[in-house]
Structure formats: structure tokens, C-alpha cells
Design an enzyme around this catalytic site. Structure first.
Site, PDB file in Angstrom:
ATOM      1  N   SER A  22     -85.062 -19.709  22.414  1.00  0.00           N
ATOM      2  CA  SER A  22     -85.753 -18.640  22.235  1.00  0.00           C
ATOM      3  C   SER A  22     -86.299 -18.223  20.938  1.00  0.00           C
ATOM      4  CB  SER A  22     -84.596 -17.709  22.687  1.00  0.00           C
ATOM      5  OG  SER A  22     -84.888 -16.211  22.369  1.00  0.00           O
ATOM      6  N   TYR A  43     -76.291 -14.340  21.248  1.00  0.00           N
ATOM      7  CA  TYR A  43     -77.360 -14.869  22.012  1.00  0.00           C
ATOM      8  C   TYR A  43     -78.193 -15.637  21.156  1.00  0.00           C
ATOM      9  CZ  TYR A  43     -81.666 -15.584  25.116  1.00  0.00           C
ATOM     10  OH  TYR A  43     -82.617 -16.269  25.683  1.00  0.00           O
TER      11      TYR A  43
HETATM   12  N1  LIG Z   1     -87.279 -15.035  30.428  1.00  0.00           N
HETATM   13  C1  LIG Z   1     -87.507 -14.749  29.343  1.00  0.00           C
HETATM   14  O1  LIG Z   1     -88.331 -14.063  28.885  1.00  0.00           O
HETATM   15  C2  LIG Z   1     -86.960 -15.817  28.221  1.00  0.00           C
HETATM   16  C3  LIG Z   1     -87.241 -15.916  27.015  1.00  0.00           C
HETATM   17  C4  LIG Z   1     -86.733 -16.799  26.121  1.00  0.00           C
HETATM   18  C5  LIG Z   1     -85.733 -17.690  26.434  1.00  0.00           C
HETATM   19  N2  LIG Z   1     -85.357 -17.904  27.865  1.00  0.00           N
HETATM   20  C6  LIG Z   1     -84.443 -18.674  28.275  1.00  0.00           C
HETATM   21  O2  LIG Z   1     -84.847 -19.359  29.499  1.00  0.00           O
HETATM   22  C7  LIG Z   1     -83.673 -19.714  30.315  1.00  0.00           C
HETATM   23  C8  LIG Z   1     -83.972 -18.944  31.806  1.00  0.00           C
HETATM   24  O3  LIG Z   1     -83.664 -17.569  31.476  1.00  0.00           O
HETATM   25  P1  LIG Z   1     -84.173 -16.950  32.851  1.00  0.00           P
HETATM   26  O4  LIG Z   1     -85.096 -15.632  31.995  1.00  0.00           O
HETATM   27  O5  LIG Z   1     -84.796 -17.598  34.101  1.00  0.00           O
HETATM   28  O6  LIG Z   1     -82.858 -16.225  33.111  1.00  0.00           O
HETATM   29  P2  LIG Z   1     -82.127 -15.651  34.532  1.00  0.00           P
HETATM   30  O7  LIG Z   1     -83.302 -15.397  35.477  1.00  0.00           O
HETATM   31  O8  LIG Z   1     -81.205 -14.673  34.193  1.00  0.00           O
HETATM   32  O9  LIG Z   1     -81.410 -16.867  34.893  1.00  0.00           O
HETATM   33  C9  LIG Z   1     -80.369 -17.547  34.296  1.00  0.00           C
HETATM   34  C10 LIG Z   1     -79.758 -18.577  35.191  1.00  0.00           C
HETATM   35  O10 LIG Z   1     -78.410 -19.175  34.520  1.00  0.00           O
HETATM   36  C11 LIG Z   1     -77.400 -19.066  35.171  1.00  0.00           C
HETATM   37  N3  LIG Z   1     -76.146 -18.903  34.998  1.00  0.00           N
HETATM   38  C12 LIG Z   1     -75.595 -17.822  33.981  1.00  0.00           C
HETATM   39  N4  LIG Z   1     -74.128 -17.827  33.835  1.00  0.00           N
HETATM   40  C13 LIG Z   1     -73.847 -19.162  34.168  1.00  0.00           C
HETATM   41  C14 LIG Z   1     -72.754 -20.045  34.062  1.00  0.00           C
HETATM   42  N5  LIG Z   1     -71.579 -19.264  33.818  1.00  0.00           N
HETATM   43  N6  LIG Z   1     -72.644 -21.232  34.929  1.00  0.00           N
HETATM   44  C15 LIG Z   1     -73.850 -21.695  35.549  1.00  0.00           C
HETATM   45  N7  LIG Z   1     -75.051 -20.973  35.410  1.00  0.00           N
HETATM   46  C16 LIG Z   1     -75.086 -19.775  34.712  1.00  0.00           C
HETATM   47  C17 LIG Z   1     -77.778 -18.255  36.293  1.00  0.00           C
HETATM   48  O11 LIG Z   1     -77.165 -18.143  37.488  1.00  0.00           O
HETATM   49  P3  LIG Z   1     -76.717 -16.868  38.449  1.00  0.00           P
HETATM   50  O12 LIG Z   1     -77.978 -17.027  39.449  1.00  0.00           O
HETATM   51  O13 LIG Z   1     -75.684 -17.381  39.539  1.00  0.00           O
HETATM   52  O14 LIG Z   1     -76.840 -15.804  37.901  1.00  0.00           O
HETATM   53  C18 LIG Z   1     -79.318 -18.245  36.594  1.00  0.00           C
HETATM   54  O15 LIG Z   1     -79.518 -19.460  37.188  1.00  0.00           O
HETATM   55  C19 LIG Z   1     -82.720 -19.298  29.389  1.00  0.00           C
HETATM   56  O16 LIG Z   1     -81.890 -20.394  28.613  1.00  0.00           O
HETATM   57  C20 LIG Z   1     -82.974 -18.136  28.560  1.00  0.00           C
HETATM   58  O17 LIG Z   1     -82.489 -17.732  27.509  1.00  0.00           O
HETATM   59  C21 LIG Z   1     -85.849 -16.844  28.516  1.00  0.00           C
END
Ligand SMILES: NC(=O)c1ccc[n+]([C@@H]2O[C@H](COP(=O)([O-])OP(=O)(O)OC[C@H]3O[C@@H](n4cnc5c(N)ncnc54)[C@H](OP(=O)(O)O)[C@@H]3O)[C@@H](O)[C@H]2O)c1
Length: 252
Positions: A158, A171
């Protein structure tokens, strides 16, 4: 390849044919979109997540799309013990004998709070899922990655993992930790160019996590998960062989 070329990478349909790739957090957001795209490029995807029901829905979507038959790997990264990680490695070894790609995508955000008020249990949960589980899963998968002719590990970072920012607390610290973990691994595997370790920052993307961080934002201005996958495809395919220890961006 320039950073912009990598972000815009658009390979042919057989780009990942025959590769076995594990994606954590494959149940929604970027992880779900990535699983579908990897399969569309020929990969056999091992879908990992904490909810079996949600994993089954992604599994069904892949089958409906005519993808190579995926595998499901239920794993709660907050509560997994050493025995669970060992069972994961055994199951992958018994089914596939190797791993060609490992995408650490699952993550928690939980709260944005100043450090002066940051709750210790929240801090521990977050570091467990985002950093310690990334270490533990990578460690048990190393022997499987060593069986691959061309293996790639991506740790999802991130912007706040590269430069700390107020209120992002555990985070930000967890993401800085995986940047370092990836570099440690890249250095330890310098002798073995068949395995690479890199971090990838997706950038602002329209998902539940982004909405939690920026609830008042106009989400129509954000790229969707399916629009930011070029760098993932480049890092997981043959074109990035020899590139290890890097910090990449999905949006430039
Ligand atoms: N979206 C952005 O703007 C952004 C920006 C920078 C970095 N990121 C990074 O990109 C990655 C994906 O993010 P996203 O935005 O797609 O987030 P998201 O939609 O919240 O998805 C997060 C995923 O992680 C899973 N997860 C959470 N806790 C868990 C646990 N205890 N065990 C197993 N799985 C777990 C969730 O499962 P459930 O479906 O069960 O909740 C979901 O599949 C992350 O690493 C995030 O930090 C995102």
C-alpha cells in the site's frame, strides 16, 4: 519495461497456462477479480479465504467461465495455527506437487485511529493477518515454490507501507513489514533465480476496504479491481523472471 508498461501489461490468453497460483483473500475485491483473470490466462488457481461459502461462489464463477478446475483452500489467517499451515502445504504438495505463484492479497484495515488512541488488541489482530500470516504461509510454501521452474511471490502493499501516514496505524506498519519481508526473501534467494519475491501496491481501487477508509469518496472516480491487474499478470508470468526484491505499482 517502464512502470507504465508493466501496469498496462496485457498478455495473450495462454500467458499463465499450466501454472499453479495461490491467491489469498480470493473471496471479494481485488483477490476475486485476480483469481478470475489468472484463470482466464490459463492458470489453475488455488482460492484461499476464510469463508467456505464465499469460496464456493468464486469457484462456481471460475467453472462457469470455463477455467481450469480451481482448488479451494479455506484458511482463516487470523486464527490459523502451525498445524493449519502445515496442512496447507501438505494438501498443495499432494495435489499439485509444486507452486508457481503465491499472491498474498488478504488483508484487514479495521480502523483509522491516531497511535495515541490505537487499541492494542486491534493492533495485534492486524499484524497477525497482514504480516505474521504472510510470513507463516510463505514459509510453509517455500519447498513447493522451490519445485517450480519459475515461481513468483507477490506481497500486496500500500502507499502507506512505503511512506507512513497519520491514522493508518498497524495497517501502515504491517505493509511496511511485508515490504521488508519481501526484500529479505529476495536477498536470501539471490542464488536461485527461479523464485522471485516482489511487492505490489494496487493503488486506490473500488473495493469494500477502500470504502471503509474513504466513506465519503465518489467511488465512480476509482478504478475497479478488473482494471488494475496488468502488473499482477506481469509479475506472475515469464516476462518478470529475474526481477526480484522490487516494489511495483498496479496504477502509474
Ligand atoms: N482497495 C484499495 O484501494 C487498496 C489500496 C492499497 C492496497 N490494497 C490492498 O489490496 C489487497 C486487497 O484489498 P481489497 O481492497 O480487495 O480488500 P477487500 O475487498 O476488503 O478484500 C479483502 C480480502 O481479505 C480477506 N480477509 C480478511 N481477513 C481475512 C482472514 N482473517 N483470513 C483470510 N482472509 C481474510 C477478505 O475475506 P472476506 O471476504 O471473508 O472478508 C477478502 O477476501 C489488500 O492487501 C489491501 O491492503 C487495497
Amino acid at each position: 519495461m517502464t512502470p507504465a508498461d508493466i501496469a498496462a501489461f496485457n498478455p495473450p490468453a495462454d500467458h499463465l497456462a499450466g501454472r499453479i497460483i495461490l491467491v489469498t483473500g480470493a473471496t471479494k475485491g481485488i483477490g476475486r477479480a485476480l483469481a478470475l483473470r489468472l484463470a482466464a490466462h490459463g492458470a489453475t488457481v488455488i482460492l484461499s479465504g476464510r469463508s467456505v461459502k464465499k469460496l464456493e461462489q468464486v469457484y462456481d464463477a471460475l467453472i462457469a467461465a470455463g477455467a481450469p478446475t480451481p482448488a479451494m483452500l479455506p484458511l482463516d489467517l487470523e486464527n490459523a495455527l502451525a498445524t493449519h499451515y502445515d496442512a496447507v502445504a501438505e494438501a498443495i504438495g499432494a495435489t499439485f506437487g509444486r507452486l508457481d505463484g503465491l499472491v498474498h492479497n488478504a488483508s484487514l484495515l479495521l480502523t483509522r485511529t491516531p497511535i495515541s488512541h490505537y487499541d492494542v488488541p486491534t493492533w495485534c489482530r492486524l499484524l497477525q493477518v497482514n504480516l505474521t500470516a504472510t510470513f507463516a504461509l510463505t514459509q510453509v510454501c517455500l519447498p513447493l515454490l522451490e519445485q517450480s521452474a519459475d515461481a513468483s511471490v507477490i506481497m500486496t502493499s500500500s502507499g502507506v507501507g512505503r511512506q507512513g501516514r497519520a491514522y493508518w496505524g498497524a495497517y501502515a506498519v504491517s505493509k511496511a513489514g511485508i515490504e521488508n519481508l519481501s526484500e529479505v526473501l529476495a536477498n536470501e534467494y539471490e542464488h536461485n533465480p527461479a523464485i522471485r519475491f516482489n511487492t505490489l501496491n494496487p493503488g486506490a481501487t473500488r473495493t469494500d476496504m477502500r470504502a471503509l477508509a474513504y466513506p465519503a469518496e465518489d467511488t465512480t472516480l476509482l478504478k475497479t479491481p478488473t482494471e488494475i491487474l496488468g502488473a499482477y499478470l506481469w509479475l506472475l508470468g515469464p516476462n518478470s523472471r529475474g526481477h526480484s526484491g522490487g516494489r511495483y505499482n498496479a496504477q502509474v
